[in-house]
Design an enzyme around this catalytic site. Structure first.
Site, PDB file in Angstrom:
ATOM      1  N   SER A  93       1.057  -1.143   0.290  1.00  0.00           N
ATOM      2  CA  SER A  93       0.027  -0.108  -0.084  1.00  0.00           C
ATOM      3  C   SER A  93       0.849   1.482   0.166  1.00  0.00           C
ATOM      4  O   SER A  93       1.485   1.529  -1.018  1.00  0.00           O
ATOM      5  CB  SER A  93      -1.084   0.038   1.013  1.00  0.00           C
ATOM      6  OG  SER A  93      -1.598   1.093   0.948  1.00  0.00           O
ATOM      7  N   ASP A 230      -2.260   6.980  -3.111  1.00  0.00           N
ATOM      8  CA  ASP A 230      -1.568   5.802  -3.014  1.00  0.00           C
ATOM      9  C   ASP A 230      -0.524   4.773  -3.478  1.00  0.00           C
ATOM     10  O   ASP A 230      -0.628   4.447  -4.768  1.00  0.00           O
ATOM     11  CB  ASP A 230      -1.605   4.869  -1.357  1.00  0.00           C
ATOM     12  CG  ASP A 230      -2.566   3.895  -1.320  1.00  0.00           C
ATOM     13  OD1 ASP A 230      -3.384   4.162  -2.433  1.00  0.00           O
ATOM     14  OD2 ASP A 230      -2.859   3.303  -0.684  1.00  0.00           O
ATOM     15  N   ASP A 232      -1.460   1.488  -3.794  1.00  0.00           N
ATOM     16  CA  ASP A 232      -2.005   0.325  -4.697  1.00  0.00           C
ATOM     17  C   ASP A 232      -3.048   0.949  -5.199  1.00  0.00           C
ATOM     18  O   ASP A 232      -4.146   0.333  -5.183  1.00  0.00           O
ATOM     19  CB  ASP A 232      -1.891  -0.461  -3.611  1.00  0.00           C
ATOM     20  CG  ASP A 232      -2.977  -0.526  -2.610  1.00  0.00           C
ATOM     21  OD1 ASP A 232      -2.731   1.178  -2.093  1.00  0.00           O
ATOM     22  OD2 ASP A 232      -3.607  -1.468  -1.910  1.00  0.00           O
ATOM     23  N   ASP A 234      -6.325   2.249  -3.360  1.00  0.00           N
ATOM     24  CA  ASP A 234      -6.939   1.705  -2.979  1.00  0.00           C
ATOM     25  C   ASP A 234      -7.358   3.660  -1.733  1.00  0.00           C
ATOM     26  O   ASP A 234      -8.033   3.713  -1.201  1.00  0.00           O
ATOM     27  CB  ASP A 234      -6.840   1.195  -1.498  1.00  0.00           C
ATOM     28  CG  ASP A 234      -6.354   1.413  -0.192  1.00  0.00           C
ATOM     29  OD1 ASP A 234      -4.993   2.043  -0.514  1.00  0.00           O
ATOM     30  OD2 ASP A 234      -6.513  -0.482   0.182  1.00  0.00           O
TER      31      ASP A 234
END
Length: 437
Positions: A93, A230, A232, A234
């Site tokens: 992440s 960010d 990834d 999400d």
């Protein structure tokens, strides 16, 4: 022994003590046993971890469809769209490039319940009976994964984004190939930064945890809005045309009012965490919207939404879940919905976000203390009560024990910065005095 799974899968330093090729392979085999798609962000370590996960799954008789580098929410969407039994995302992440992680999704694209994670972890220490010969699984490339996800996102829009100039910060991450395409196809004029992933620069002074560069770019290009993801993708945070940061609480406020106006906010309830700003609750109450609070972590927001049938929830950090269109936080979806509200109302993001007053918030992490005694010390409880009485309706205090280390987080909100700092510092000092190990 500490639990292997954290609040968002298994995470740690790539090739360190936790995230190794051996662990990835064995974890995949254990997951195949318990749960019976494979995707990652651009981190260089994702290559060997994804290969190990795919090998572990295939050796357990699972057919693997490798979606390559895509956002975490794309993985969740594709599991449901492809009717897969489960899915795996290789990502840490918003963490820096040296870290990586492995997170699992159940059928339908939902995060695993704690009970399933515990069963996978327990399976790691048990013998695994593996198939042989023709009974092993296949590993195939999921060729149209990205196209399916892009079409899904575009299909959620009620209004085109024509005439809106947006700067996108893709954090050198999984959004790099997809987010600019989505916003452009939706009609926006797009300027992109943080869009050159090399496997090592993910989240490096860019993205939702480093918004200075985005604010500078919005001002330099005279853009209407900036959107930051960010690693990834999400998360979504924003910057308005003045360069001011618009956080997850403010984005939730804008979208909650929009959905309520259209009759789409189930039970007129928004799900947020205890860390959401007091200003969010006040703004929602003024518009007859209830704010349900959960523990910190998007998984707890999701659990509350699923249990109550609620349609919108999220965190101050920019994890927002729009249940009509997603089963998990989706930064690109959040971004286009936010710009969609700008297009629908003809208002700037600055105007839309002004519905909520952000109260100054001060957080102090007090280390080296007995986290299990938070709330049990009479003198500390009395000090908190006195401070809360002084703050009244214009502030609040939250003390939270860390789940991973001997630390207590002291958070104070107040009508002004000086008052918040004074109470936070006084309480933090008392925590140290009363609860030191």
């Amino acid at each position: 022994m500490p639990r292997l799974f954290g609040t968002d899968g298994v995470r740690g330093l790539a090739n360190g003590e936790t995230i190794t090729a051996d662990l990835a392979l064995r974890l995949a085999q254990a997951a195949a046993h318990v749960l019976g798609q494979d995707a990652r962000d651009p981190r260089v370590s994702g290559e060997f971890i994804a290969a190990a996960v795919a090998a572990g799954l295939a050796s357990s008789g699972v057919d693997v469809f490798d979606a390559g580098v895509i956002p975490t929410p794309a993985t969740a969407y594709l599991i449901a769209d492809f009717d897969a039994d489960f899915g795996v995302m290789i990502s840490a992440s918003h963490n820096p490039a040296p870290d990586n992680g492995i997170k699992f999704f159940a059928a339908g694209g939902r995060k695993l319940a704690d009970e399933l994670e515990d069963r996978i972890e327990a399976q790691l220490s048990r013998p695994v009976l593996l198939p042989t010969g023709a009974d092993v699984g296949r590993i195939r490339r999921f060729a149209d994964a990205e196209d399916r996800y892009v079409l899904h996102l575009l299909g959620t829009l009620q209004h085109r984004l024509d005439g809106i100039h947006v700067v996108l910060d893709c954090a050198h991450g999984a959004a790099a190939g997809i987010s600019p395409e989505v916003f452009t196809d939706a009609g926006a004029r797009v300027t992109v930064i943080g869009n050159d992933p090399d496997g090592m620069n993910i989240n490096d002074r860019v993205g939702s945890t480093h918004l200075d560069l985005l604010a500078e770019a919005v001002l330099a290009h005279g853009a209407d809005v900036g959107i930051a993801h960010d690693g990834d993708a999400d998360r979504c945070l924003a910057v308005d045309h003045t360069g001011a940061i618009i956080d997850g609480d403010q984005i939730m406020a804008v979208l909650a009012l929009s959905m309520a106006r259209r009759g789409l906010l189930a039970e007129r309830t928004l799900v947020a965490t205890v860390m959401s700003n007091l200003g969010l609750r006040i703004a929602m109450a003024e518009n007859d919207i209830t704010v349900m609070q959960t523990r910190v972590g998007d998984r707890y927001v999701l659990e509350a939404m699923n249990e109550g049938g609620y349609s919108l929830g999220g965190e101050q950090s920019g994890h927002l879940v729009i249940a009509e269109h997603a089963t998990t936080g989706d930064g690109i979806l959040t971004g286009i919905q936010l710009l969609g509200e700008m297009a629908a109302t003809g208002k700037s993001l600055h105007e839309l976000a002004s519905v909520m007053t952000v109260y100054p918030q001060v957080m102090i992490n007090v280390r080296g203390v007995d986290r299990d005694r938070v709330g049990d010390d009479a003198e500390l409880n009395a000090a908190v009560a006195r401070a809360e009485a002084e703050l009244g309706d214009t502030g609040r205090i939250l003390m939270r024990a860390s789940g991973t280390e001997p630390m207590i987080r002291v958070m104070v909100e107040a009508a002004d910065q000086a008052t918040a700092e004074r109470h936070a510092e006084e309480l933090a000092a008392l925590v140290t005095e009363r609860l030191a190990i």
